[in-house]
Design an enzyme around this catalytic site. Sequence first.
Site, short mmCIF file in Angstrom:
data_model
loop_
_atom_site.label_atom_id
_atom_site.label_comp_id
_atom_site.label_asym_id
_atom_site.label_seq_id
_atom_site.Cartn_x
_atom_site.Cartn_y
_atom_site.Cartn_z
N TRP A 10 0.76 -1.31 -0.06
CA TRP A 10 0.03 0.06 0.06
C TRP A 10 0.98 1.22 -0.03
O TRP A 10 0.19 2.25 -0.08
CB TRP A 10 -0.95 -0.10 1.32
CG TRP A 10 -1.82 -1.13 1.41
CD1 TRP A 10 -2.23 -2.10 0.43
CD2 TRP A 10 -2.58 -1.60 2.46
NE1 TRP A 10 -3.13 -2.93 1.14
CE2 TRP A 10 -3.51 -2.62 2.14
CE3 TRP A 10 -2.59 -0.93 3.71
CZ2 TRP A 10 -4.14 -3.27 3.14
CZ3 TRP A 10 -3.58 -1.62 4.70
CH2 TRP A 10 -4.33 -2.75 4.09
N LYS A 11 2.09 1.10 0.02
CA LYS A 11 3.23 2.40 0.28
C LYS A 11 2.50 3.02 1.38
O LYS A 11 2.24 2.41 2.44
CB LYS A 11 3.15 2.99 -0.99
CG LYS A 11 3.54 2.08 -2.21
CD LYS A 11 3.83 2.74 -3.63
CE LYS A 11 4.16 1.82 -4.59
NZ LYS A 11 5.04 2.18 -5.86
N HIS A 95 12.82 -1.56 -2.28
CA HIS A 95 11.86 -0.93 -3.35
C HIS A 95 12.77 0.41 -3.96
O HIS A 95 13.33 1.00 -3.22
CB HIS A 95 10.49 -0.73 -2.60
CG HIS A 95 9.58 -0.22 -3.68
ND1 HIS A 95 9.39 1.27 -4.25
CD2 HIS A 95 8.53 -0.95 -4.63
CE1 HIS A 95 8.59 1.38 -5.02
NE2 HIS A 95 8.06 0.00 -5.27
N GLU A 162 10.84 -4.77 -10.66
CA GLU A 162 10.14 -3.52 -10.95
C GLU A 162 10.94 -2.61 -11.46
O GLU A 162 11.68 -1.82 -10.67
CB GLU A 162 9.68 -3.07 -9.31
CG GLU A 162 9.11 -4.12 -8.70
CD GLU A 162 7.96 -3.56 -7.73
OE1 GLU A 162 6.88 -4.17 -7.39
OE2 GLU A 162 8.06 -2.51 -7.12
N GLY A 168 4.10 3.62 -10.66
CA GLY A 168 3.54 5.00 -10.36
C GLY A 168 2.56 5.52 -11.34
O GLY A 168 2.26 5.40 -12.55
N SER A 206 2.68 -0.71 -12.38
CA SER A 206 1.54 -0.37 -12.80
C SER A 206 0.57 -1.68 -13.39
O SER A 206 -0.03 -1.71 -14.39
CB SER A 206 1.82 0.46 -14.30
OG SER A 206 2.36 1.76 -13.73
N GLY A 227 0.39 -2.13 -7.00
CA GLY A 227 0.68 -0.97 -6.01
C GLY A 227 -0.72 -0.17 -6.25
O GLY A 227 -1.75 -0.55 -5.40
P1 PGA Z 1 2.22 0.86 -8.98
O1 PGA Z 1 3.16 0.45 -7.94
O2 PGA Z 1 1.63 -0.34 -9.22
O3 PGA Z 1 1.35 2.07 -8.42
O4 PGA Z 1 3.16 1.35 -10.34
C1 PGA Z 1 3.97 -0.69 -7.92
C2 PGA Z 1 5.21 -0.82 -7.17
O5 PGA Z 1 5.80 -0.05 -6.73
O6 PGA Z 1 5.48 -1.93 -6.65
#
Ligand code: PGA
Length: 257
Positions: A10-11, A95, A162, A168, A206, A227
């Site tokens: 979830w960051k 990450h 990644e 993002g 993404s 994400g």
């Molecule tokens: P995102 O993030 O799916 O929003 O691009 C992916 C990640 O950083 O693992």
Amino acid sequence: MTTPLIGTSWKMNLTPSLAAAYCTALRALVADVEDRTLFVLPPFTAIPAARAALAGSNVAWGAQDVHPLDSGAHTGDVSAPMLADLGCTFVEVGHHERRRDHREDDELIARKVAAVQRWGMTAILCVGETSKTTIAAAEKHVSDQLRRAGEFDIARLVIAYEPAWAIGVGAESAPSDWVAGVHAAVHRRLENLTGGRSVPVIYGGSVDLDGAAPLLATAGVDGLFVGRHALTAEGFARIAHTPPVGGAPEAAVAPRT
Ligand code: PGA
């Protein structure tokens, strides 16, 4: 391929209260998923809420980072035994946003992997190039980032490829030929370092509902790391139900009655 691993970080999103609601909903929505290993990585503050809502379910939980040492004078940091005590199964390390915002390098990240594994948890080690140039350059970049991998406990290791340029808002997932090329290189590198043992390699960047099935069908892709498209329980549950390409259409996402 082993059981696909599908998870989300979830960051820096969701309070403990929102996490409780998310996890309670998710538990019901994915109760019928038997052929995937599922996990959520909340912020540290929400891990107890995730544990309370997910204990005994088919969804594991974990953390997005860890300090390499077990205890001591490290203000604001969180150690592996603290995460193990909260029942974490997975801990993400390295990450792109940690490398970028906290200047983490491969040396520090290797120590974090060791800490996670020392406490019986599985490290999800993120690798990936920063800018999009060529597949060959990406393969070389991730191979270099994996040079310490021979020191790790292979049984408690997942690699997440990644590419930073695919992560993002405003970005798009890497195309499948790119993903296939780099995943093949990661598998080759790990087999060289480990005497032929295989390690799951999942893709992140993404990932959305439309991209999930083709990515899961891509050679060398052992799972997905999601994400922003999994910031709701419904969003994650839909991706968790993604049928394999050519497989039977999935029933609507609904709790099992
Ligand atoms: P995102 O993030 O799916 O929003 O691009 C992916 C990640 O950083 O693992």
